[in-house]
Design a protein around this motif. Sequence first.
Motif, short mmCIF file in Angstrom:
data_model
loop_
_atom_site.label_atom_id
_atom_site.label_comp_id
_atom_site.label_asym_id
_atom_site.label_seq_id
_atom_site.Cartn_x
_atom_site.Cartn_y
_atom_site.Cartn_z
N VAL A 321 20.39 -33.19 27.54
CA VAL A 321 20.49 -33.23 26.09
C VAL A 321 21.61 -34.19 25.69
N THR A 322 21.40 -34.89 24.59
CA THR A 322 22.44 -35.70 23.97
C THR A 322 22.56 -35.25 22.53
N GLU A 323 23.74 -35.39 21.96
CA GLU A 323 23.92 -34.98 20.57
C GLU A 323 25.05 -35.77 19.92
N THR A 324 25.02 -35.76 18.61
CA THR A 324 26.07 -36.42 17.84
C THR A 324 26.17 -35.74 16.49
N GLY A 325 27.34 -35.90 15.86
CA GLY A 325 27.55 -35.27 14.57
C GLY A 325 28.88 -34.57 14.50
N PRO A 326 29.12 -33.84 13.41
CA PRO A 326 30.43 -33.22 13.21
C PRO A 326 30.69 -31.98 14.07
N ARG A 327 29.67 -31.48 14.78
CA ARG A 327 29.86 -30.28 15.61
C ARG A 327 28.85 -30.30 16.74
N SER A 328 29.02 -29.36 17.68
CA SER A 328 28.10 -29.27 18.81
C SER A 328 27.00 -28.27 18.48
N LEU A 329 25.94 -28.77 17.88
CA LEU A 329 24.82 -27.91 17.52
C LEU A 329 24.15 -27.32 18.75
N TRP A 330 23.97 -28.13 19.78
CA TRP A 330 23.23 -27.65 20.95
C TRP A 330 23.98 -26.52 21.66
N SER A 331 25.28 -26.50 21.60
CA SER A 331 26.03 -25.39 22.20
C SER A 331 25.68 -24.07 21.51
N ARG A 332 25.48 -24.11 20.20
CA ARG A 332 25.07 -22.92 19.47
C ARG A 332 23.68 -22.47 19.93
#
Length: 376
Positions: A321-332
């Motif tokens: 998984v890769t992600e970007t933005g103001p928080r770690s959505l995928w961790s949630r």
Amino acid sequence: MTTDPDLAQATAARRAALVQALSDSGELTDPAWRTAFERVPRHVFVPYFYDHTGRRISADDADTRDAWFDAVHEDRALVTHRTGGAATSSSSQPSVMATMLEALRAEDGVGMKVLEIGTGTGYNAALLTHRLGNDSVVTVDTEPDLIAAARARLTETGYEPHVVLADGTHGHPDRAPYDRIIATCRIGSVPPAWLRQLTDGTGSDAGQILAPLGNALVRVRRTGPLQAEGRFLPGGAYFMPLRHGTVDGIPTRRPALPTGKARRTDVPVSASADNAYRFLLSIVEPHLDWQYDLDDAGRPTAARVWSPDGTIAALHPDGTVTETGPRSLWSRLEEAYRLFTEHDGPGPERYGLTVDHEAQHVWLDGPGGPCWSLRP
């Protein structure tokens, strides 16, 4: 349209066939609701709809008339209103409507009054009015064009419930109290105004609310002033959100795809399309939008998910998984998946909702189990 004898006969036959199919599948069991579905002409309330490409499929267009006729008599949800190119209103799938109307536990002949939140095409209001009578049904919607069209179609078919242009969040206090409130749009929490407008009573006599909350239906019974409790029903329920005006309720556009470093994740791509897991996510992280890549069998091979704050994550076919933005959505999402697997993949029917004034909590397997606070 409805005065053409050949059309009237053809539509009646198709309605009867659909009702029989819903009855055979066990989704329509109440004889009174069966009669309502047989008598109320859905095609009058849905004279056109939009297909997945945005093309208008209409009774008035010779090129699309046959497709329109088939669709309005099938067990299909149909997009009926678009705002800025996005779907913002629809005619719900008849099987889901049947499930909701039966779960509402409305009774005719006893003076029961129902408030519907989300008039839409007016078709569901017509079904309610057919069974309960004009004076027993109030329906509200925030979109002036929808209200005007629904009122005209209700009148055309001989139904005259009380149709109101209003923000459904506030209910309709002028004709309260109501024995039942049914929402045909998704909510994130139960509006306090709805609780205030329910009838008093105890046990089965208490006012009840049936609404899509997250990705499932919840039915709660009033237990006191601004207090209610109940459980979610089995299965999923995917509805458009409750709108407060003519410009909200539009899906968030997908942010740019993340390009950062990929990492391994224990959430399989198959989970992203699992209705039970997606229900939990709809409570833990509401307002998510999803996009999939599918194989030839229709199974997801990759997915993108994003939230209104601009956070986006991409799940790749290789399990990274890769992600970007103001928080770690995928961790949630990973945290939710661990709880989901630890509790044997619970479906919506194992969850409940408790409302106590301003506090609202969804819980798993009882009020003492894992719980999540709902934001107003």
